[in-house]
Design an enzyme around this catalytic site. Structure first.
Site, PDB file in Angstrom:
ATOM      1  N   PRO A   1      -5.008 -11.035   7.073  1.00 44.45           N
ATOM      2  CA  PRO A   1      -4.447  -9.684   7.358  1.00 44.45           C
ATOM      3  C   PRO A   1      -4.627  -9.182   8.733  1.00 44.45           C
ATOM      4  O   PRO A   1      -5.472  -9.798   9.849  1.00 44.45           O
ATOM      5  CB  PRO A   1      -5.255  -8.724   6.451  1.00 44.45           C
ATOM      6  CG  PRO A   1      -6.416  -9.417   6.357  1.00 44.45           C
ATOM      7  CD  PRO A   1      -6.549 -10.915   6.494  1.00 44.45           C
TER       8      PRO A   1
ATOM      9  N   ALA B   1       1.025  -3.622  12.102  1.00 47.11           N
ATOM     10  CA  ALA B   1       0.127  -2.314  12.539  1.00 47.11           C
ATOM     11  C   ALA B   1      -1.231  -2.463  13.328  1.00 47.11           C
ATOM     12  O   ALA B   1      -1.598  -1.703  13.893  1.00 47.11           O
ATOM     13  CB  ALA B   1       0.066  -1.511  11.082  1.00 47.11           C
TER      14      ALA B   1
ATOM     15  N   ILE C   1     -22.282  -4.701  -9.013  1.00 44.53           N
ATOM     16  CA  ILE C   1     -23.200  -5.932  -9.583  1.00 44.53           C
ATOM     17  C   ILE C   1     -22.406  -6.868 -10.321  1.00 44.53           C
ATOM     18  O   ILE C   1     -21.255  -6.582 -10.733  1.00 44.53           O
ATOM     19  CB  ILE C   1     -24.255  -5.267 -10.288  1.00 44.53           C
ATOM     20  CG1 ILE C   1     -23.756  -4.341 -11.242  1.00 44.53           C
ATOM     21  CG2 ILE C   1     -25.337  -4.239  -9.376  1.00 44.53           C
ATOM     22  CD1 ILE C   1     -24.745  -3.859 -12.519  1.00 44.53           C
ATOM     23  N   PRO C   2     -22.779  -8.099 -10.595  1.00 47.68           N
ATOM     24  CA  PRO C   2     -22.128  -9.138 -11.548  1.00 47.68           C
ATOM     25  C   PRO C   2     -21.320  -8.247 -12.596  1.00 47.68           C
ATOM     26  O   PRO C   2     -19.994  -8.850 -12.741  1.00 47.68           O
ATOM     27  CB  PRO C   2     -23.210 -10.046 -11.633  1.00 47.68           C
ATOM     28  CG  PRO C   2     -24.064 -10.031 -10.736  1.00 47.68           C
ATOM     29  CD  PRO C   2     -24.103  -8.497 -10.294  1.00 47.68           C
TER      30      PRO C   2
ATOM     31  N   VAL D   1      -1.737  -8.507  11.073  1.00 45.49           N
ATOM     32  CA  VAL D   1      -0.505  -8.754  11.865  1.00 45.49           C
ATOM     33  C   VAL D   1       0.391  -7.365  11.823  1.00 45.49           C
ATOM     34  O   VAL D   1       0.484  -6.812  10.701  1.00 45.49           O
ATOM     35  CB  VAL D   1       0.424 -10.030  11.337  1.00 45.49           C
ATOM     36  CG1 VAL D   1       1.884  -9.884  12.053  1.00 45.49           C
ATOM     37  CG2 VAL D   1      -0.180 -11.104  11.759  1.00 45.49           C
TER      38      VAL D   1
ATOM     39  N   ASP E   1       0.739  -1.125  -0.108  1.00 46.95           N
ATOM     40  CA  ASP E   1       0.102  -0.041  -0.092  1.00 46.95           C
ATOM     41  C   ASP E   1       0.869   1.307   0.011  1.00 46.95           C
ATOM     42  O   ASP E   1       0.774   2.046   1.031  1.00 46.95           O
ATOM     43  CB  ASP E   1      -0.834  -0.169   1.272  1.00 46.95           C
ATOM     44  CG  ASP E   1      -1.559  -1.243   1.217  1.00 46.95           C
ATOM     45  OD1 ASP E   1      -2.515  -1.472   0.136  1.00 46.95           O
ATOM     46  OD2 ASP E   1      -1.994  -1.826   2.434  1.00 46.95           O
TER      47      ASP E   1
ATOM     48  N   ALA F   1     -16.856  -4.831  -5.309  1.00 49.65           N
ATOM     49  CA  ALA F   1     -18.169  -5.198  -4.568  1.00 49.65           C
ATOM     50  C   ALA F   1     -19.356  -4.412  -5.287  1.00 49.65           C
ATOM     51  O   ALA F   1     -20.106  -3.764  -4.907  1.00 49.65           O
ATOM     52  CB  ALA F   1     -18.228  -4.589  -3.193  1.00 49.65           C
TER      53      ALA F   1
ATOM     54  N   LYS G   1     -10.921  -5.011  -3.710  1.00 55.11           N
ATOM     55  CA  LYS G   1     -12.250  -5.503  -2.631  1.00 55.11           C
ATOM     56  C   LYS G   1     -13.475  -5.199  -3.912  1.00 55.11           C
ATOM     57  O   LYS G   1     -14.257  -4.265  -3.275  1.00 55.11           O
ATOM     58  CB  LYS G   1     -12.216  -4.732  -1.498  1.00 55.11           C
ATOM     59  CG  LYS G   1     -11.177  -5.005  -0.450  1.00 55.11           C
ATOM     60  CD  LYS G   1     -11.181  -4.739   0.772  1.00 55.11           C
ATOM     61  CE  LYS G   1      -9.872  -5.272   1.624  1.00 55.11           C
ATOM     62  NZ  LYS G   1      -8.798  -4.584   1.030  1.00 55.11           N
TER      63      LYS G   1
HETATM   64  O1  O7M Z   1      -0.407  -4.665   7.617  1.00 53.45           O
HETATM   65  P1  O7M Z   1      -1.129  -3.598   7.310  1.00 53.45           P
HETATM   66  O2  O7M Z   1      -2.379  -3.336   8.401  1.00 53.45           O
HETATM   67  O3  O7M Z   1      -0.299  -2.193   6.898  1.00 53.45           O
HETATM   68  O4  O7M Z   1      -1.975  -3.822   6.023  1.00 53.45           O
HETATM   69  C1  O7M Z   1      -3.064  -4.898   5.835  1.00 53.45           C
HETATM   70  C2  O7M Z   1      -3.460  -4.978   4.353  1.00 53.45           C
HETATM   71  O5  O7M Z   1      -4.476  -6.058   4.486  1.00 53.45           O
HETATM   72  C3  O7M Z   1      -4.029  -3.593   4.015  1.00 53.45           C
HETATM   73  O6  O7M Z   1      -3.725  -3.901   2.493  1.00 53.45           O
HETATM   74  C4  O7M Z   1      -5.456  -4.155   4.056  1.00 53.45           C
HETATM   75  O7  O7M Z   1      -6.277  -3.294   2.644  1.00 53.45           O
HETATM   76  C5  O7M Z   1      -5.418  -5.373   3.964  1.00 53.45           C
HETATM   77  N1  O7M Z   1      -6.806  -5.869   4.643  1.00 53.45           N
HETATM   78  C6  O7M Z   1      -7.005  -5.694   5.970  1.00 53.45           C
HETATM   79  O8  O7M Z   1      -6.103  -5.344   6.545  1.00 53.45           O
HETATM   80  N2  O7M Z   1      -7.999  -6.226   6.790  1.00 53.45           N
HETATM   81  C7  O7M Z   1      -8.931  -6.726   6.045  1.00 53.45           C
HETATM   82  O9  O7M Z   1      -9.898  -7.455   6.593  1.00 53.45           O
HETATM   83  C8  O7M Z   1      -8.833  -7.255   4.718  1.00 53.45           C
HETATM   84  C9  O7M Z   1      -7.835  -6.916   4.128  1.00 53.45           C
HETATM   85  C10 O7M Z   1      -7.389  -7.460   2.644  1.00 53.45           C
HETATM   86  O10 O7M Z   1      -6.325  -7.373   2.343  1.00 53.45           O
HETATM   87  O11 O7M Z   1      -8.522  -7.755   1.977  1.00 53.45           O
HETATM   88  C11 O7M Z   1      -8.353  -8.496   1.122  1.00 53.45           C
END
Ligand code: O7M
Length: 218
Positions: A167, A171, A69-70, A169, A13, A67, A65
């Protein structure tokens, strides 16, 4: 295919330049990378193409992510696929018709519930139903379930034999291994690596910490 080895998927990110830099450095060491809106809003599909272009070994997950309509979701996934993604992520709450349409185009991970506290309000309630509704869909290769609430990972693991990526872990407060110990195959970790002084060392430390966690029985 995404095979568990280090069990680490790095969430990039960050800017496209930084994403390419980290991807080049950690390619082949970590199992996969995830790119999303940071990269796509900066450079569009070309941002995904740049990251895909430097990866020789690791898996590339593109996370918008989705989300909608199909029909709209499918066209988003087509673009993501053309850009070089190996798989993508679809929200589960939109229903199995959306998931099925997307999974015809590209392997899909379905969000079963999320890692932030507010997910307890609505998403957690749908978690089991989402997995049950999507598990027979060809092209669904796994689920996203939170390391911040390992009981949710456990719940998903009881229903499915597909992959679980987890996800939360670093932060967000979960410890390395919390997701894997509850039955996840991979942990998705972003800022603990991308914001570290030395991302390579940070990734290695996290993998070491994760490796001392024994995966739950399947
Ligand atoms: O380790 P972080 O917190 O800096 O980043 C976590 C990554 O996981 C970040 O790219 C979020 O968009 C993603 N993520 C979540 O943190 N929580 C969720 O429930 C789902 C995601 C995710 O990757 O969904 C696909």
């Amino acid at each position: 295919m995404l095979e568990p080895d280090t069990r680490l998927i790095v969430a990039l990110d960050v800017s496209p330049d930084r994403a390419v830099e980290i991807a080049e450095t950690l390619d082949g060491y970590v199992d996969g990378f995830k790119v999303g809106y940071e990269v796509v809003l900066a450079e569009g599909a070309a941002g995904i193409e740049r990251v895909a272009g430097v990866l020789e070994e690791s898996f590339l997950l593109v996370d918008l992510k989705t989300a909608d309509i199909p029909e709209i979701s499918r066209s988003i996934v087509e673009r993501v696929s053309e850009a070089g993604a190996d798989a993508t992520i679809i929200h589960g709450f939109v229903g199995p018709d959306v998931v099925e349409e997307c999974a015809r185009v590209l392997p899909v991970f379905v969000v079963a519930t999320m890692s932030h506290p507010g997910a307890r309000e609505f998403y957690d309630r749908a978690c089991q139903d989402i997995v049950k509704a999507c598990d027979d869909i060809d092209g669904v290769i796994g689920y996203v379930a939170p390391a911040t609430r390992p009981e949710r990972v456990l719940e998903v693991r009881k229903i499915t034999d597909k992959l679980i990526v987890s996800p939360g872990v670093g932060a967000q407060g979960a410890a390395p291994g919390d997701g894997v110990r509850a039955g996840a195959d991979f942990e998705i970790i972003g800022r603990a690596i991308t914001e570290a002084h030395d991302p390579i060392e940070a990734a290695k430390d996290l993998v070491r910490a994760m490796m001392t966690s024994r995966p739950a029985e399947r």
